[in-house]
Design a protein around this motif. Structure first.
Motif, short mmCIF file in Angstrom:
data_model
loop_
_atom_site.label_atom_id
_atom_site.label_comp_id
_atom_site.label_asym_id
_atom_site.label_seq_id
_atom_site.Cartn_x
_atom_site.Cartn_y
_atom_site.Cartn_z
N GLN A 91 56.37 40.16 -70.36
CA GLN A 91 55.06 40.42 -70.95
C GLN A 91 53.76 40.41 -70.34
O GLN A 91 53.01 41.10 -70.28
CB GLN A 91 55.02 39.65 -72.37
N LEU A 92 53.79 39.27 -69.64
CA LEU A 92 52.36 38.93 -68.63
C LEU A 92 52.31 40.06 -67.90
O LEU A 92 51.09 40.55 -67.44
CB LEU A 92 52.42 37.83 -68.17
N ASP A 93 53.51 40.41 -67.17
CA ASP A 93 53.50 41.59 -65.93
C ASP A 93 53.10 42.85 -66.53
O ASP A 93 52.35 43.46 -65.92
CB ASP A 93 54.49 41.33 -64.99
N ARG A 94 53.81 43.22 -67.45
CA ARG A 94 53.89 44.66 -68.12
C ARG A 94 52.41 44.96 -68.83
O ARG A 94 51.97 45.93 -68.48
CB ARG A 94 54.73 44.78 -69.22
N CYS A 95 51.80 43.96 -68.98
CA CYS A 95 50.52 44.22 -69.77
C CYS A 95 49.23 43.58 -69.06
O CYS A 95 48.24 44.04 -69.44
CB CYS A 95 50.21 43.36 -71.20
N GLY A 96 49.58 43.01 -67.79
CA GLY A 96 48.47 42.84 -66.87
C GLY A 96 47.58 41.71 -67.48
O GLY A 96 46.49 41.92 -67.29
N ILE A 97 48.27 40.74 -67.85
CA ILE A 97 47.38 39.86 -68.72
C ILE A 97 46.76 38.95 -67.60
O ILE A 97 47.42 38.39 -66.71
CB ILE A 97 48.42 38.93 -69.48
N GLU A 98 45.26 38.70 -67.80
CA GLU A 98 44.49 38.23 -66.77
C GLU A 98 44.13 36.91 -67.24
O GLU A 98 43.82 35.89 -66.53
CB GLU A 98 43.10 38.77 -66.57
N LEU A 99 43.87 36.72 -68.60
CA LEU A 99 43.67 35.36 -69.31
C LEU A 99 44.59 34.95 -70.28
O LEU A 99 45.00 35.65 -71.29
CB LEU A 99 42.15 35.40 -70.04
N LEU A 100 45.35 33.70 -70.10
CA LEU A 100 46.18 33.38 -70.88
C LEU A 100 45.71 31.95 -71.59
O LEU A 100 45.34 31.18 -71.18
CB LEU A 100 47.54 32.66 -70.18
N VAL A 101 45.79 31.87 -73.00
CA VAL A 101 45.50 30.96 -73.86
C VAL A 101 46.81 30.27 -74.23
O VAL A 101 47.54 30.88 -74.88
CB VAL A 101 44.72 31.41 -74.89
N GLY A 102 46.90 28.93 -73.99
CA GLY A 102 48.16 28.08 -74.39
C GLY A 102 49.03 27.55 -73.23
O GLY A 102 48.91 28.31 -72.07
N GLY A 103 49.92 26.67 -73.45
CA GLY A 103 50.74 26.58 -72.66
C GLY A 103 50.49 25.25 -71.70
O GLY A 103 49.25 24.96 -71.74
N GLU A 104 51.38 24.69 -71.08
CA GLU A 104 50.93 23.25 -70.43
C GLU A 104 51.26 23.78 -68.79
O GLU A 104 51.91 24.69 -68.42
CB GLU A 104 51.89 22.25 -70.76
N ALA A 105 50.74 23.08 -67.95
CA ALA A 105 50.33 23.36 -66.58
C ALA A 105 52.09 23.79 -66.03
O ALA A 105 51.87 24.71 -65.31
CB ALA A 105 49.87 22.37 -65.84
N ALA A 106 52.79 22.84 -66.16
CA ALA A 106 54.31 23.14 -65.34
C ALA A 106 54.80 24.41 -65.77
O ALA A 106 55.29 25.45 -65.14
CB ALA A 106 54.97 21.98 -65.80
N GLY A 107 54.57 24.72 -67.40
CA GLY A 107 55.17 25.75 -67.89
C GLY A 107 54.66 27.20 -67.23
O GLY A 107 55.28 28.32 -66.97
N VAL A 108 53.25 26.98 -67.39
CA VAL A 108 52.69 28.41 -66.94
C VAL A 108 52.76 28.60 -65.76
O VAL A 108 52.96 29.83 -65.24
CB VAL A 108 51.04 28.20 -67.25
#
Length: 494
Positions: A91-108
Motif C-alpha cells: 500500500q505504502l509504495d503503490r500509493c506513494g505515501i509520504e506521511l504516515l500516521v500511527g505505528g511504532e518505531a520498530a514496525g515503521v
C-alpha cells in the motif's frame, strides 16, 4: 467533500455543545471537532505532502485525521491493521505515501527504513507521524480516498474514489435512512473498511448525530478474530446505539448479546452486508424485534449499492438499488453497476469506463429488489466481509512437502478449515506444526484454524476432482459435511 464540511460547520454553529465523536478515552463536541479539523488541516498544508497513510486503531482521532487531510487537499489511504506487513508495504509504495500516521518505531522502520519521525505537525493528539521522500505516484484525477480490498490473491487492490462518488453515496443513503431519527451510531467495524467509514461515520456526522467509536479493548473486536462476546455485549449496553453496520458474523454476535449477553437494545436501524447471511439468522433477528436490513455493495461503487429499508424490507433480497447507481444483469446473470463508480484502480491513471463487473450472479424479484445467487468465479467472502481466493491459501499450504492435496473451507464462515491429504507417513502433529508456521505469514482472514485429514485422496474416480484435476468443491464439502460442521459447531455457538 465540501458539503460535508459545510454540514459540520453548521452543526458546530447550531449545536456547538453536542457530542460529535465519542471514544473510549475522549470525546469531541461539534465545536471542538470543527476546531480540530481546521488546526490540523493548516499544519498538514505546511508539510508539502500529498498522500497520507492512516494506520491508527479505531477512535475519534482517526476521523479527525481523515477529515483534516481532506480539508488540506490530501489523498487519504486508510491502512487496515489486519493486513500483513507485506500488504501494508505494498500500500505504502503503490500509493506513494509520504506521511504516515500511527505505528511504532520498530514496525515503521521495518516497513521502510526511509521513514523518519515527523516533527512537522504539532497538533497530533499524541499520534506518531512519519515522513519519507518518495517519487510522486500518479492517481486518477480527483482521487480523495484510496481504499484497499482484502486482496483476493494476497495482494490488495486499491480503489480510487473522489468527492463526487462519496457525496452521491451519502445523498442516496440519506434519502432512505435520513428520517429514522438516528442520534447515536456505534462504529464496530475497522474504520479502514469503506462501509463503516462512509456509510457509518460520515453519515452520522452529516446528520449531526454522535458517532461512537470504541477501541478494540472496549468493543471486544480485533481484526477478523472471533469477538469477545461478553465485552461486545457490555459495550452495546453501555453505549446504547440507535444504529449499527455489521457483517454477518457480528450480526450473530449481536443476537448472542441480546439473547444471552444481557444487552437490551434500543436500535432503530441495523445494516448488514459483506457476506452471505443465513435465513435462520435473519428470522431470529426478526423474532427478537431487531430492525435488521440486509444490503449489498462493493468498494468500486463507494460501498453500498442496494439496501433494504423500513417500509420496504424483503429479507430474501439485498433490497432495491439506491438512486446513485444503475444495476443491470448481463446475459449470464452477472450483476453490472453503472453510475456512481470509482475513478479507477491504483496504477491505472486513465479513468474507469464502462459498467463495473461485480463477479456476482443475481436476479431481481417482482418488486425490483436484488437477489444474490452466488459468485461467478470462485471467491470466498467470510462472515467478517473479507474476500480472498481459496486457491491462494491452498497454494501456500501445498508449498510444504508434507502436503499432497488441500481443499479450503471458509466461504461465509467465521474462520477457515483445510481438508488435507498428507504425503505418506506424515502425521497430524506434523501438519499442525506446518500450519502454525504458515499462519504467521498470512493475514488473519486467510489463516487456517484446523486441518481435517481426508479419508482418501481427491480423484476423478471418487468424484472429488474434475477430469483435468480441478477440485469439485461442492462435492468435497458434501462428502466431509459432518466433519466440517462438527469443527465449526464446536467453536462457534450463537
Amino acid at each position: 467533500m465540501q458539503s460535508l464540511f459545510q454540514q459540520i460547520e453548521q452543526h458546530a454553529f447550531d449545536t456547538p455543545w453536542r457530542t460529535a465523536l465519542e471514544g473510549s478515552q475522549e470525546s469531541l463536541s461539534y465545536a471542538e471537532l470543527q476546531q480540530a479539523i481546521e488546526l490540523l488541516a493548516e499544519q498538514l498544508r505546511g508539510t508539502g505532502c500529498r498522500h497520507l497513510g492512516l494506520m491508527l486503531e479505531n477512535g475519534p482521532r482517526w476521523l479527525v485525521w481523515q477529515l483534516a487531510a481532506w480539508k488540506a487537499g490530501m489523498v487519504v489511504v486508510p491502512i487496515p491493521l489486519f493486513f500483513t506487513r507485506q500488504q501494508i508495504r505494498y500500500q505504502l509504495d503503490r500509493c506513494g505515501i509520504e506521511l504516515l500516521v500511527g505505528g511504532e518505531a520498530a514496525g515503521v522502520q521495518a516497513l521502510d527504513p526511509d521513514f523518519e519521525a515527523g516533527c512537522l505537525i504539532a497538533e497530533t493528539g499524541g499520534e506518531e507521524t512519519w515522513v519519507r521522500r518518495v517519487a510522486p505516484v500518479a492517481l486518477p484525477q480527483g482521487t480523495l480516498l484510496v481504499t484497499f480490498t482484502s486482496g483476493t490473491t494476497g495482494e490488495p487492490k486499491g480503489v480510487c474514489l473522489g468527492a463526487e462518488q462519496l457525496t452521491a453515496l451519502c445523498d442516496a443513503l440519506w434519502s432512505v435512512v435520513g428520517d429514522q431519527g438516528i442520534e447515536r451510531h456505534l462504529s464496530l467495524l475497522p474504520l479502514p473498511v469503506l462501509l463503516e467509514n462512509i456509510a457509518g461515520c460520515l453519515m452520522a456526522l452529516r446528520a449531526g448525530a454522535c458517532c461512537v467509536i470504541p477501541d478494540a479493548c472496549e468493543s471486544g473486536l480485533r481484526g477478523s478474530a472471533m469477538p469477545d462476546l461478553a465485552s461486545l455485549a457490555a459495550c452495546l449496553q453501555r453505549r446504547q446505539p440507535d444504529s449499527l453496520i455489521l457483517v454477518p458474523e457480528l450480526l450473530r454476535a449481536l443476537l448472542w448479546s441480546v439473547t444471552l449477553g444481557g444487552y437490551q437494545p434500543s436500535l432503530k436501524f441495523v445494516a448488514v452486508g459483506g457476506g452471505v447471511i443465513g435465513r435462520p439468522v435473519l428470522e431470529m433477528a426478526e423474532q427478537l424485534g431487531l430492525p435488521v436490513y440486509q444490503g449489498y455493495g462493493l468498494s468500486e461503487c463507494g460501498s453500498v449499492v442496494a439496501l433494504n429499508r423500513p417500509g420496504c424490507n424483503r429479507p430474501a433480497t439485498v433490497g432495491k438499488p439506491l438512486a446513485h447507481c444503475r444495476v443491470s444483469l448481463a446475459a449470464d446473470g452477472e450483476i453490472l453497476i453503472e453510475g456512481n463508480t470509482m475513478l479507477g484502480y491504483v496504477g491505472e491513471v486513465s479513468p474507469a469506463c464502462g459498467p463495473v463487473k461485480t463477479g456476482d450472479l443475481g436476479r431481481f424479484d417482482e418488486a425490483g429488489a436484488l437477489i444474490i445467487n452466488g459468485r461467478k468465479k470462485n471467491l470466498f467472502i467470510n462472515s467478517y466481509g473479507r474476500n480472498f481466493s481459496p486457491e491462494w491459501v491452498e497454494a501456500e499450504l501445498c508449498a510444504s512437502p508434507l502436503v499432497a492435496q488441500v481443499c479450503l473451507v471458509g466461504d461465509g464462515r467465521p474462520f477457515n478449515l483445510a481438508l488435507v491429504t498428507p504425503m505418506n507417513g506424515v502425521s497430524q502433529a506434523g501438519l499442525d506444526q506446518w500450519l502454525r508456521t504458515l499462519n504467521r505469514s498470512l493475514p488473519d482472514y486467510a489463516r487456517v484454524r484446523e486441518c481435517i485429514l481426508t479419508r482418501e485422496p481427491f480423484s476423478a474416480a471418487n468424484g472429488l476432482l474434475t477430469p483435468n484435476g480441478r477440485l469439485r468443491r461442492a462435492q468435497i464439502e458434501a462428502s466431509y459435511g459432518d466433519e466440517i460442521e462438527a469443527c465449526f459447531c464446536s467453536e462457534v455457538a450463537l
